[in-house]
Write a protein that holds these residues in place. Structure first.
Motif, PDB file in Angstrom:
ATOM      1  N   SER A 179       0.896  -1.131  -0.028  1.00 57.71           N
ATOM      2  CA  SER A 179       0.028  -0.078   0.132  1.00 57.71           C
ATOM      3  C   SER A 179       0.729   1.369  -0.115  1.00 57.71           C
ATOM      4  O   SER A 179       2.307   1.012   0.217  1.00 57.71           O
ATOM      5  CB  SER A 179      -0.738   0.009   1.251  1.00 57.71           C
ATOM      6  OG  SER A 179      -0.131   0.186   2.324  1.00 57.71           O
ATOM      7  N   THR A 181       0.781   3.456   2.399  1.00 58.32           N
ATOM      8  CA  THR A 181       1.253   3.466   3.642  1.00 58.32           C
ATOM      9  C   THR A 181       2.628   2.715   3.946  1.00 58.32           C
ATOM     10  O   THR A 181       3.667   3.237   4.362  1.00 58.32           O
ATOM     11  CB  THR A 181       0.314   3.259   4.546  1.00 58.32           C
ATOM     12  OG1 THR A 181      -0.986   4.037   4.300  1.00 58.32           O
ATOM     13  CG2 THR A 181       0.657   3.381   5.949  1.00 58.32           C
ATOM     14  N   GLU A 182       2.555   1.440   3.355  1.00 58.45           N
ATOM     15  CA  GLU A 182       3.571   0.476   3.481  1.00 58.45           C
ATOM     16  C   GLU A 182       4.787   0.875   2.779  1.00 58.45           C
ATOM     17  O   GLU A 182       6.043   0.963   3.158  1.00 58.45           O
ATOM     18  CB  GLU A 182       3.375  -0.834   3.040  1.00 58.45           C
ATOM     19  CG  GLU A 182       2.204  -1.411   3.994  1.00 58.45           C
ATOM     20  CD  GLU A 182       1.517  -2.715   3.449  1.00 58.45           C
ATOM     21  OE1 GLU A 182       0.883  -3.562   4.173  1.00 58.45           O
ATOM     22  OE2 GLU A 182       1.633  -2.807   2.018  1.00 58.45           O
ATOM     23  N   ALA A 184       5.597   4.096   2.056  1.00 61.96           N
ATOM     24  CA  ALA A 184       5.939   5.216   2.714  1.00 61.96           C
ATOM     25  C   ALA A 184       7.001   5.001   3.749  1.00 61.96           C
ATOM     26  O   ALA A 184       8.006   5.666   4.057  1.00 61.96           O
ATOM     27  CB  ALA A 184       4.771   6.297   2.977  1.00 61.96           C
ATOM     28  N   SER A 185       6.588   4.202   4.574  1.00 58.38           N
ATOM     29  CA  SER A 185       7.411   3.594   5.832  1.00 58.38           C
ATOM     30  C   SER A 185       8.513   3.292   5.155  1.00 58.38           C
ATOM     31  O   SER A 185       9.661   3.328   5.805  1.00 58.38           O
ATOM     32  CB  SER A 185       6.549   2.395   6.511  1.00 58.38           C
ATOM     33  OG  SER A 185       7.487   2.035   7.447  1.00 58.38           O
ATOM     34  N   SER A 190       6.635  10.754   3.013  1.00 55.61           N
ATOM     35  CA  SER A 190       4.990  10.936   3.730  1.00 55.61           C
ATOM     36  C   SER A 190       3.963   9.743   2.646  1.00 55.61           C
ATOM     37  O   SER A 190       4.472   9.330   1.666  1.00 55.61           O
ATOM     38  CB  SER A 190       4.429  12.157   3.477  1.00 55.61           C
ATOM     39  OG  SER A 190       4.445  12.540   2.249  1.00 55.61           O
ATOM     40  N   ARG A 191       2.966   9.371   3.313  1.00 54.70           N
ATOM     41  CA  ARG A 191       2.067   8.539   2.547  1.00 54.70           C
ATOM     42  C   ARG A 191       1.333   9.227   1.404  1.00 54.70           C
ATOM     43  O   ARG A 191       1.582   8.595   0.381  1.00 54.70           O
ATOM     44  CB  ARG A 191       0.717   8.188   3.459  1.00 54.70           C
ATOM     45  CG  ARG A 191      -0.291   7.513   2.787  1.00 54.70           C
ATOM     46  CD  ARG A 191      -1.430   7.228   3.636  1.00 54.70           C
ATOM     47  NE  ARG A 191      -2.467   6.398   2.812  1.00 54.70           N
ATOM     48  CZ  ARG A 191      -3.302   6.762   2.001  1.00 54.70           C
ATOM     49  NH1 ARG A 191      -3.241   8.321   1.653  1.00 54.70           N
ATOM     50  NH2 ARG A 191      -4.222   6.259   1.087  1.00 54.70           N
ATOM     51  N   ARG A 195       2.332   7.812  -2.412  1.00 58.19           N
ATOM     52  CA  ARG A 195       0.999   7.501  -3.532  1.00 58.19           C
ATOM     53  C   ARG A 195       1.378   8.276  -4.732  1.00 58.19           C
ATOM     54  O   ARG A 195       1.333   7.600  -5.704  1.00 58.19           O
ATOM     55  CB  ARG A 195      -0.196   7.823  -2.891  1.00 58.19           C
ATOM     56  CG  ARG A 195      -1.271   7.598  -3.949  1.00 58.19           C
ATOM     57  CD  ARG A 195      -2.502   7.514  -3.108  1.00 58.19           C
ATOM     58  NE  ARG A 195      -3.767   7.289  -3.988  1.00 58.19           N
ATOM     59  CZ  ARG A 195      -5.093   7.172  -3.512  1.00 58.19           C
ATOM     60  NH1 ARG A 195      -5.286   6.907  -2.456  1.00 58.19           N
ATOM     61  NH2 ARG A 195      -5.822   6.628  -4.568  1.00 58.19           N
ATOM     62  N   GLU A 220      -8.699  -0.379  -0.236  1.00 59.33           N
ATOM     63  CA  GLU A 220      -7.193   0.030  -0.087  1.00 59.33           C
ATOM     64  C   GLU A 220      -6.529  -0.595  -1.491  1.00 59.33           C
ATOM     65  O   GLU A 220      -6.964  -1.450  -2.159  1.00 59.33           O
ATOM     66  CB  GLU A 220      -6.451  -0.982   0.849  1.00 59.33           C
ATOM     67  CG  GLU A 220      -5.089  -0.389   1.000  1.00 59.33           C
ATOM     68  CD  GLU A 220      -4.286  -1.304   2.077  1.00 59.33           C
ATOM     69  OE1 GLU A 220      -3.641  -0.763   2.890  1.00 59.33           O
ATOM     70  OE2 GLU A 220      -4.634  -2.755   2.104  1.00 59.33           O
TER      71      GLU A 220
END
Length: 227
Positions: A179, A181-182, A184-185, A190-191, A195, A220
């Motif tokens: 995703s 979010t994943e 970004a980590s 940042s998310r 994206r 998602e």
């Protein structure tokens, strides 16, 4: 000079694209073709380094021209697809056919200039590599990165694009997707930024997205490297 064949059924559009090419240092248009048959003949006769190929042609589609250039001629030019077609089947077909990149009409001069400059860099790197010596991983990464990530649009940095694409490749190599979010980590972004880069890769055909439906709320979006 890098020799270019412009292929487009519209005479005025072909003239505009030829003018764009002429404005970029190190490139020259050696011929213009308005049909698929003329395009194949021009490649065989003139052996250009690069073909700007439209998909919608009066006698056949550009994908069949691309396949013929790869399988039925001893000339082997690189191909940059320039078309109004934006369906995913066509995009996938051009990737599988070995096209360098895909520009959707209409576009501004800067978009084509960026792709030509990227091709010039790729062409120069291939020319400089010794033919009788093995290529190092750094050179290979550079060459394949040039082909697969595409030139990021304004507001996105090439270096960051490479980081995000590497994270995407690693996830896909382990049989999975990720995703925003994943991503970004893993990439320390940042998310929202992650994206943007992931959606850029989807737009140029180097990534695929699917929806994962859970409980309540929006599904998602999950990303992986395109096949």
């Amino acid at each position: 000079m890098i020799r270019v064949l412009v292929v487009d059924d519209d005479f005025m559009v072909a003239k505009i694209h030829s003018g764009y090419v002429a404005r970029v240092e190190g490139f020259e248009v050696v011929a213009v073709a308005h049909t698929g048959a003329d395009a194949v003949r021009a490649v065989v006769d003139l052996r250009p380094d690069l073909v700007l190929l439209d998909i919608y042609l009066p006698d056949r589609d550009g994908l069949s021209v691309l396949r013929e250039l790869r399988t039925r001629t001893d000339a082997d030019p690189d191909v940059l697809v320039i078309t109004a077609a934006n369906d995913l089947d066509t995009v996938r077909g051009t990737i599988r056919g070995g096209a360098l990149h895909y520009l959707i009409k209409p576009f501004q001069f800067d978009a084509l200039r960026d792709q030509l400059e990227r091709f010039r860099s790729l062409h120069g790197t291939l020319t400089e590599l010794p033919g009788d010596a093995p290529a190092g991983q750094q050179e290979i990464d550079q060459l394949f990165g040039t082909r697969r990530t595409g030139t990021p649009p304004k507001g996105l940095a090439e270096e960051t694009a490479e980081v995000v694409h590497r994270v995407l490749r690693e996830a896909s190599a382990h049989g999975g997707d990720l995703s925003a979010t994943e991503c970004a980590s893993a990439s320390e972004l940042s998310r929202v930024s992650a994206r943007k880069y992931l959606e850029h890769f989807v737009s140029v055909g180097s990534a695929e997205v699917r929806l994962r439906y859970g409980g309540t709320g929006r599904p998602e979006r999950r990303y992986r490297v395109a096949d």
